[in-house]
Motif scaffolding. Structure first.
Motif, PDB file in Angstrom:
ATOM      1  N   ALA A 214      -6.225 -15.395 -15.628  1.00  0.00           N
ATOM      2  CA  ALA A 214      -4.951 -15.644 -16.307  1.00  0.00           C
ATOM      3  C   ALA A 214      -4.040 -14.428 -16.272  1.00  0.00           C
ATOM      4  CB  ALA A 214      -5.215 -16.063 -17.752  1.00  0.00           C
ATOM      5  N   ARG A 215      -4.629 -13.248 -16.320  1.00  0.00           N
ATOM      6  CA  ARG A 215      -3.835 -12.026 -16.187  1.00  0.00           C
ATOM      7  C   ARG A 215      -4.455 -11.181 -15.076  1.00  0.00           C
ATOM      8  NH1 ARG A 215      -2.818  -6.672 -19.934  1.00  0.00           N
ATOM      9  NH2 ARG A 215      -1.060  -5.917 -18.705  1.00  0.00           N
ATOM     10  N   PRO A 216      -3.991 -11.342 -13.875  1.00  0.00           N
ATOM     11  CA  PRO A 216      -4.670 -10.731 -12.731  1.00  0.00           C
ATOM     12  C   PRO A 216      -4.471  -9.225 -12.641  1.00  0.00           C
ATOM     13  CG  PRO A 216      -2.648 -11.778 -12.028  1.00  0.00           C
ATOM     14  CD  PRO A 216      -2.817 -12.134 -13.478  1.00  0.00           C
ATOM     15  N   PHE A 217      -5.382  -8.605 -11.922  1.00  0.00           N
ATOM     16  CA  PHE A 217      -5.245  -7.216 -11.513  1.00  0.00           C
ATOM     17  C   PHE A 217      -4.592  -7.186 -10.135  1.00  0.00           C
ATOM     18  CE2 PHE A 217      -8.689  -6.968 -14.563  1.00  0.00           C
ATOM     19  CZ  PHE A 217      -8.504  -5.744 -15.187  1.00  0.00           C
ATOM     20  N   HIS A 218      -3.653  -6.279  -9.960  1.00  0.00           N
ATOM     21  CA  HIS A 218      -3.075  -6.014  -8.647  1.00  0.00           C
ATOM     22  C   HIS A 218      -3.467  -4.603  -8.230  1.00  0.00           C
ATOM     23  CE1 HIS A 218       0.349  -9.255  -8.631  1.00  0.00           C
ATOM     24  NE2 HIS A 218      -0.858  -9.765  -8.721  1.00  0.00           N
ATOM     25  N   PHE A 219      -3.637  -4.400  -6.936  1.00  0.00           N
ATOM     26  CA  PHE A 219      -4.067  -3.102  -6.415  1.00  0.00           C
ATOM     27  C   PHE A 219      -3.025  -2.558  -5.454  1.00  0.00           C
ATOM     28  CE2 PHE A 219      -6.235  -0.476  -3.242  1.00  0.00           C
ATOM     29  CZ  PHE A 219      -6.910   0.421  -4.049  1.00  0.00           C
ATOM     30  N   VAL A 220      -2.612  -1.314  -5.696  1.00  0.00           N
ATOM     31  CA  VAL A 220      -1.648  -0.633  -4.828  1.00  0.00           C
ATOM     32  C   VAL A 220      -2.272   0.670  -4.335  1.00  0.00           C
ATOM     33  CG1 VAL A 220       0.628   0.434  -4.647  1.00  0.00           C
ATOM     34  CG2 VAL A 220       0.307  -1.590  -6.080  1.00  0.00           C
ATOM     35  N   ALA A 221      -2.336   0.831  -3.023  1.00  0.00           N
ATOM     36  CA  ALA A 221      -2.797   2.087  -2.428  1.00  0.00           C
ATOM     37  C   ALA A 221      -1.589   2.825  -1.864  1.00  0.00           C
ATOM     38  CB  ALA A 221      -3.818   1.824  -1.327  1.00  0.00           C
ATOM     39  N   ALA A 222      -1.529   4.132  -2.105  1.00  0.00           N
ATOM     40  CA  ALA A 222      -0.431   4.955  -1.589  1.00  0.00           C
ATOM     41  C   ALA A 222      -1.015   6.204  -0.956  1.00  0.00           C
ATOM     42  CB  ALA A 222       0.536   5.321  -2.705  1.00  0.00           C
ATOM     43  N   GLY A 223      -0.629   6.478   0.280  1.00  0.00           N
ATOM     44  CA  GLY A 223      -1.141   7.648   0.976  1.00  0.00           C
ATOM     45  C   GLY A 223      -1.492   7.299   2.412  1.00  0.00           C
ATOM     46  N   ALA A 224      -1.832   8.321   3.176  1.00  0.00           N
ATOM     47  CA  ALA A 224      -2.198   8.129   4.581  1.00  0.00           C
ATOM     48  C   ALA A 224      -3.644   7.665   4.695  1.00  0.00           C
ATOM     49  CB  ALA A 224      -2.008   9.436   5.352  1.00  0.00           C
ATOM     50  N   PHE A 225      -3.928   6.897   5.742  1.00  0.00           N
ATOM     51  CA  PHE A 225      -5.295   6.473   6.006  1.00  0.00           C
ATOM     52  C   PHE A 225      -6.058   7.577   6.742  1.00  0.00           C
ATOM     53  CE2 PHE A 225      -3.227   2.314   5.523  1.00  0.00           C
ATOM     54  CZ  PHE A 225      -4.100   1.733   4.620  1.00  0.00           C
ATOM     55  N   GLY A 226      -7.348   7.695   6.413  1.00  0.00           N
ATOM     56  CA  GLY A 226      -8.163   8.741   7.031  1.00  0.00           C
ATOM     57  C   GLY A 226      -8.370   8.549   8.514  1.00  0.00           C
ATOM     58  N   ASP A 227      -8.391   7.311   8.980  1.00  0.00           N
ATOM     59  CA  ASP A 227      -8.559   7.020  10.405  1.00  0.00           C
ATOM     60  C   ASP A 227      -8.133   5.591  10.677  1.00  0.00           C
ATOM     61  OD1 ASP A 227     -10.833   5.332   9.724  1.00  0.00           O
ATOM     62  OD2 ASP A 227     -11.960   7.198   9.500  1.00  0.00           O
ATOM     63  N   ALA A 228      -8.095   5.228  11.957  1.00  0.00           N
ATOM     64  CA  ALA A 228      -7.629   3.898  12.348  1.00  0.00           C
ATOM     65  C   ALA A 228      -8.572   2.803  11.861  1.00  0.00           C
ATOM     66  CB  ALA A 228      -7.482   3.834  13.869  1.00  0.00           C
ATOM     67  N   ALA A 229      -9.871   3.093  11.839  1.00  0.00           N
ATOM     68  CA  ALA A 229     -10.832   2.087  11.387  1.00  0.00           C
ATOM     69  C   ALA A 229     -10.610   1.745   9.914  1.00  0.00           C
ATOM     70  CB  ALA A 229     -12.257   2.587  11.611  1.00  0.00           C
ATOM     71  N   THR A 230     -10.317   2.747   9.098  1.00  0.00           N
ATOM     72  CA  THR A 230     -10.053   2.519   7.680  1.00  0.00           C
ATOM     73  C   THR A 230      -8.781   1.707   7.500  1.00  0.00           C
ATOM     74  OG1 THR A 230     -11.153   4.590   7.083  1.00  0.00           O
ATOM     75  CG2 THR A 230      -9.664   3.645   5.458  1.00  0.00           C
ATOM     76  N   ALA A 231      -7.750   2.047   8.274  1.00  0.00           N
ATOM     77  CA  ALA A 231      -6.493   1.299   8.196  1.00  0.00           C
ATOM     78  C   ALA A 231      -6.703  -0.164   8.565  1.00  0.00           C
ATOM     79  CB  ALA A 231      -5.452   1.941   9.100  1.00  0.00           C
ATOM     80  N   GLY A 232      -7.507  -0.412   9.605  1.00  0.00           N
ATOM     81  CA  GLY A 232      -7.770  -1.777  10.023  1.00  0.00           C
ATOM     82  C   GLY A 232      -8.557  -2.562   8.985  1.00  0.00           C
ATOM     83  N   ARG A 233      -9.532  -1.909   8.371  1.00  0.00           N
ATOM     84  CA  ARG A 233     -10.327  -2.575   7.341  1.00  0.00           C
ATOM     85  C   ARG A 233      -9.463  -2.918   6.134  1.00  0.00           C
ATOM     86  NH1 ARG A 233     -15.649   0.218   4.542  1.00  0.00           N
ATOM     87  NH2 ARG A 233     -16.082  -1.443   2.991  1.00  0.00           N
ATOM     88  N   PHE A 234      -8.571  -1.993   5.767  1.00  0.00           N
ATOM     89  CA  PHE A 234      -7.662  -2.260   4.643  1.00  0.00           C
ATOM     90  C   PHE A 234      -6.729  -3.421   4.972  1.00  0.00           C
ATOM     91  CE2 PHE A 234      -3.778  -1.867   2.251  1.00  0.00           C
ATOM     92  CZ  PHE A 234      -4.214  -1.544   0.972  1.00  0.00           C
ATOM     93  N   ALA A 235      -6.194  -3.437   6.183  1.00  0.00           N
ATOM     94  CA  ALA A 235      -5.267  -4.500   6.571  1.00  0.00           C
ATOM     95  C   ALA A 235      -5.951  -5.868   6.502  1.00  0.00           C
ATOM     96  CB  ALA A 235      -4.738  -4.239   7.974  1.00  0.00           C
ATOM     97  N   ALA A 236      -7.224  -5.923   6.884  1.00  0.00           N
ATOM     98  CA  ALA A 236      -7.955  -7.187   6.817  1.00  0.00           C
ATOM     99  C   ALA A 236      -8.114  -7.660   5.374  1.00  0.00           C
ATOM    100  CB  ALA A 236      -9.321  -7.023   7.483  1.00  0.00           C
TER     101      ALA A 236
END
Length: 361
Positions: A214-236
């Motif tokens: 009923a009252r959801p949590f939202h998640f915001v990440a701010a900052g650079a990704f450590g590597d391309a694999a991390t960025a891809g996993r986050f995007a998924a």
């Protein structure tokens, strides 16, 4: 005493380089004469701690300039040693071999941690012996919190002083306007990496949403990704949960202040091996933002219990429960910011740092 500061300042922007900049800018006003030799090893956040042939030339060039300052009447060397990483430690051997014999005093400032554990558990007998010979017995070791004294003690520093980090105060935080039933926004700020707890935080938010949709949590990440694999996993994950997860990119200045005002808490479930005292937690205190983090390295000495929830590293279930509890029982306004004003202003940091350095005169 004239101090040679052999350490990197931004860019790239990360906790250690930011604090070196604060030292270089602040100590002259506190009466300490210094010369800065910029040990520019990393080109970006991704480059930090990684091997590159060009870093050898950068180290040797910086050593030459540091020794030249010694002959211009500087007598004390300030250096930020490596955490428990073999390649970075070997770099320190080179620096100490070339520079330490020329200086009367050595100050080691432990911003990254874990070398003492690494020497005990992983290093070969020869590595331990060389490290003790080249970095042991510093005239002064500066550590960020009491529980981070292990590295200095392992190398038998003659004197150890606790000097907490500090961050500048942009002024009272923007007032948060909350609408009843609006999402509870969780902020992850800094290097977006698995060891920093990025995916633990996401998993905790997803789990917490299952307890009270009923009252959801939202998640915001701010900052650079450590590597391309991390960025891809986050995007998924963001594609899987588009209403719950987003990336705000790199933020600074007014953009960062606005982001603080739009969020309800910060979540930093770090289990980074060389974590020290994350500046993002000091910034959160300054912005009067409560936090959920891990009982890890210098974090428990940094955040007050009345505006934080601490869990064991890697415990996603406890992390989710902590978010739910913090949402239900937020701290009183002003508690976190007062803790910052009492302990972690940039002015307090510079005064404490200057006093510690002057103590070895």
């Amino acid at each position: 005493m004239k101090l040679v500061v052999l350490a990197q300042t931004p860019p790239p922007v990360h906790g250690q380089s930011v604090m070196v900049r604060a030292l270089v800018d602040g100590l002259p006003g506190a009466g300490i004469d210094l010369r800065h030799v910029n040990l520019r090893l990393s080109r970006s956040a991704i480059d930090i701690g990684r091997w590159r042939p060009g870093k050898i030339l950068a180290v040797l060039d910086a050593c030459v300039h540091a020794v030249a300052e010694r002959f211009a009447s500087a007598d004390t060397l300030y250096y930020v040693p490596a955490p428990g990483k073999r390649g970075a430690l070997y770099r320190d051997w080179v620096v100490m071999l070339f520079c330490r014999p020329f200086f009367r005093r050595l100050i080691l400032h432990w911003h990254a941690t874990g070398l003492g554990e690494w020497l005990r558990d992983t290093a070969t007998p020869l590595e331990r012996a060389i490290t003790q010979r080249l970095l042991g017995g510093a005239d002064l070791a500066l550590v960020l919190t009491d529980r981070l004294r292990g590295d200095a003690d392992a190398l038998a520093a003659k004197k150890v002083e606790v000097v907490a980090n500090g961050v500048s105060d942009p002024g009272p935080p923007l007032k948060r306007q909350r609408i009843a039933g609006s999402p509870f926004t969780v902020l992850f700020l800094g290097l977006c990496a698995e060891e920093k707890g990025l995916f633990d935080a996401i998993d905790a938010v997803v789990a917490a949403n299952q307890t009270d949709p009923a009252r959801p949590f939202h998640f915001v990440a701010a900052g650079a990704f450590g590597d391309a694999a991390t960025a891809g996993r986050f995007a998924a994950l963001a594609a899987k949960y588009p209403a719950e997860i987003r990336h705000a990119g790199f933020v600074s200045g007014a953009g960062k202040q606005l982001l603080w005002s739009q969020c309800d808490c910060i979540c930093l479930p770090s289990r980074l091996g060389h974590e020290g005292q994350p500046l993002v937690l000091l910034e959160a205190l300054c912005a009067d933002l409560p936090m959920v983090a891990t009982r890890w390295r210098g974090i428990p000495d940094t955040v007050p219990s009345d505006c934080s929830r601490l869990v064991a590293p890697g415990d996603v279930e406890a992390l989710a429960a902590a978010l739910v509890d913090l949402r239900a029982n937020p701290p009183a306004p002003g508690v976190a910011r007062q803790h910052y004003l009492d302990r972690f202003t940039l002015e307090h940091h510079v005064r404490t740092l200057a006093a510690a350095i002057e103590s070895i005169l």
